[in-house]
Write a protein that holds these residues in place. Sequence first.
Motif, PDB file in Angstrom:
ATOM      1  N   CYS A   1       0.827  -1.201   0.000  1.00 29.41           N
ATOM      2  CA  CYS A   1       0.000   0.000   0.000  1.00 29.41           C
ATOM      3  C   CYS A   1       0.868   1.261   0.000  1.00 29.41           C
ATOM      4  CB  CYS A   1      -0.927   0.007   1.215  1.00 29.41           C
ATOM      5  SG  CYS A   1      -2.198  -1.271   1.188  1.00 29.41           S
ATOM      6  N   CYS A   2       1.936   1.240   0.776  1.00 30.90           N
ATOM      7  CA  CYS A   2       2.836   2.392   0.803  1.00 30.90           C
ATOM      8  C   CYS A   2       3.550   2.559  -0.532  1.00 30.90           C
ATOM      9  CB  CYS A   2       3.850   2.249   1.938  1.00 30.90           C
ATOM     10  SG  CYS A   2       3.152   2.547   3.574  1.00 30.90           S
TER      11      CYS A   2
ATOM     12  N   CYS B   1       5.909   1.047   7.730  1.00 27.97           N
ATOM     13  CA  CYS B   1       4.758   1.043   6.827  1.00 27.97           C
ATOM     14  C   CYS B   1       3.446   0.851   7.567  1.00 27.97           C
ATOM     15  CB  CYS B   1       4.911  -0.047   5.767  1.00 27.97           C
ATOM     16  SG  CYS B   1       6.224   0.303   4.567  1.00 27.97           S
ATOM     17  N   TYR B   2       3.517   0.448   8.819  1.00 27.71           N
ATOM     18  CA  TYR B   2       2.314   0.220   9.612  1.00 27.71           C
ATOM     19  C   TYR B   2       2.033   1.373  10.569  1.00 27.71           C
ATOM     20  CZ  TYR B   2       2.590  -4.447   7.680  1.00 27.71           C
ATOM     21  OH  TYR B   2       2.614  -5.498   6.803  1.00 27.71           O
ATOM     22  N   GLY B   3       2.671   2.502  10.335  1.00 29.03           N
ATOM     23  CA  GLY B   3       2.436   3.637  11.218  1.00 29.03           C
ATOM     24  C   GLY B   3       3.079   4.915  10.717  1.00 29.03           C
ATOM     25  N   PHE B   4       4.357   5.059  10.993  1.00 29.62           N
ATOM     26  CA  PHE B   4       5.008   6.332  10.737  1.00 29.62           C
ATOM     27  C   PHE B   4       4.989   6.744   9.274  1.00 29.62           C
ATOM     28  CE2 PHE B   4       8.799   8.692   9.449  1.00 29.62           C
ATOM     29  CZ  PHE B   4       8.636   9.846  10.196  1.00 29.62           C
ATOM     30  N   LEU B   5       5.386   5.851   8.381  1.00 30.06           N
ATOM     31  CA  LEU B   5       5.542   6.232   6.972  1.00 30.06           C
ATOM     32  C   LEU B   5       4.251   6.730   6.340  1.00 30.06           C
ATOM     33  CD1 LEU B   5       7.302   6.501   4.480  1.00 30.06           C
ATOM     34  CD2 LEU B   5       6.881   4.092   3.976  1.00 30.06           C
TER      35      LEU B   5
ATOM     36  N   ARG C   1      -4.016  -2.003   7.691  1.00 25.50           N
ATOM     37  CA  ARG C   1      -3.464  -3.355   7.549  1.00 25.50           C
ATOM     38  C   ARG C   1      -2.895  -3.825   8.885  1.00 25.50           C
ATOM     39  NH1 ARG C   1      -5.798  -5.881   4.373  1.00 25.50           N
ATOM     40  NH2 ARG C   1      -7.294  -4.367   5.139  1.00 25.50           N
ATOM     41  N   GLU C   2      -3.147  -5.064   9.210  1.00 23.78           N
ATOM     42  CA  GLU C   2      -2.639  -5.637  10.450  1.00 23.78           C
ATOM     43  C   GLU C   2      -1.229  -6.169  10.233  1.00 23.78           C
ATOM     44  OE1 GLU C   2      -3.757  -9.148  13.712  1.00 23.78           O
ATOM     45  OE2 GLU C   2      -5.114  -8.687  12.026  1.00 23.78           O
ATOM     46  N   ARG C   3      -0.332  -5.744  11.076  1.00 25.86           N
ATOM     47  CA  ARG C   3       1.050  -6.207  10.998  1.00 25.86           C
ATOM     48  C   ARG C   3       1.152  -7.616  11.562  1.00 25.86           C
ATOM     49  NH1 ARG C   3       6.229  -3.252  13.968  1.00 25.86           N
ATOM     50  NH2 ARG C   3       7.577  -5.096  14.028  1.00 25.86           N
ATOM     51  N   ASN C   4       1.790  -8.500  10.822  1.00 29.17           N
ATOM     52  CA  ASN C   4       1.918  -9.887  11.249  1.00 29.17           C
ATOM     53  C   ASN C   4       3.366 -10.330  11.100  1.00 29.17           C
ATOM     54  OD1 ASN C   4       1.561 -12.550  11.940  1.00 29.17           O
ATOM     55  ND2 ASN C   4       0.658 -13.143   9.980  1.00 29.17           N
TER      56      ASN C   4
END
Length: 356
Positions: free
Chosen positions: A266-267, A306-310, A292-295
């Motif tokens: 997505c990023c 990619c799951y927050g800051f970016l 999106r859930e990080r796994n």
Amino acid sequence: MATISLCMIVKNEEKVLSRCLESVAGLVDEMVIVDTGSTDTTREMALSYTNRVYDFTWRDDFAAARNFAFSKGRMEYLMWLDADDVLLPEDREVFLELKRTLTPDVDVVMMPYHSGLDEGGRSVFTCYRERLVRNLGRDLWEGAVHEAIAPFGKVIWSRAAVTHRKEGPGDPDRNLRIYEQKLARGETLSPRERFYYARELMDHQKYGLAAVQLEQFLDRGGGWIENEIEACRLLSRCRLEAGDESGALQALLDSFRYDDPRAETCCALGAYFQAREAWRRAIFWYELALTRERNDEGGGFVQPDCYGFLPCIQLCVCWDRLGRHAEAEAWNQRAGGYKPDDPSYLWNLAYFSSLS
């Protein structure tokens, strides 16, 4: 309590070996160090920690060297580290608890591997690796390069992380040379080898050749799903380097054939549209990334940013370009919640202050 043999292969690691061994001192029951041809003081340094130091003639095959090292381990479980790996103090405590609670029926312990850190010491690239393996008295490692052990039996996941702190470039051509020698001998690459061969080609900026290998990897099948998803992202980069913008976009979209969108993809899509000043389409993908859930335990290469800051910091940019400064500032504040010392976040603080 389980007993553990640390089994390492080393060559010319005098700058980092002590740091590594000190970080696991008291955690393992024996250290096995296999030297593959050092010309510095590595061997002498290893002998100051253990008398179980062996020589192994290097033959461009990491699995062979690691299997030799594992063959020397005498404890219930075998553990591997590279010389530029460390266990941080907080991970030592988690590791000790793992060792105390490890039951005899466990065959493989997967542990996080942080192989990239930002300026604040936070992981920017992580994956799980098979770090402890039951000592079965037989070869377990496969692959001349980017070697791995296929998980088997009962597998558990630990929070104790290994952190990679590389010092110096090493031999940047070694891995590519090994792959090319295999091909020159007429050997067929496995799907996993083809994937990593393509990555090595990209590291050497051979984007056209890398694209061919990635396309073959995806077309022929048989690869691991996480590698297939990443291969789409890598292929997109290769096509961009060749000026094929539509092909680059299609490669990213093709990743959805394999599974639900990853935040990393997505990023990448957000960045694709952002670079073309399609701000609202970029916003769509960055906002989707945040859902999106990080796994980490999925086994793929995870980029935590990619799951927050970016996406937050890029949403700040996109809304600012649309003239929506209040929304942009709000996204910057959210980005700061993830990385309060990041230079981009701090620069944006000063920028928004200048607007008021």
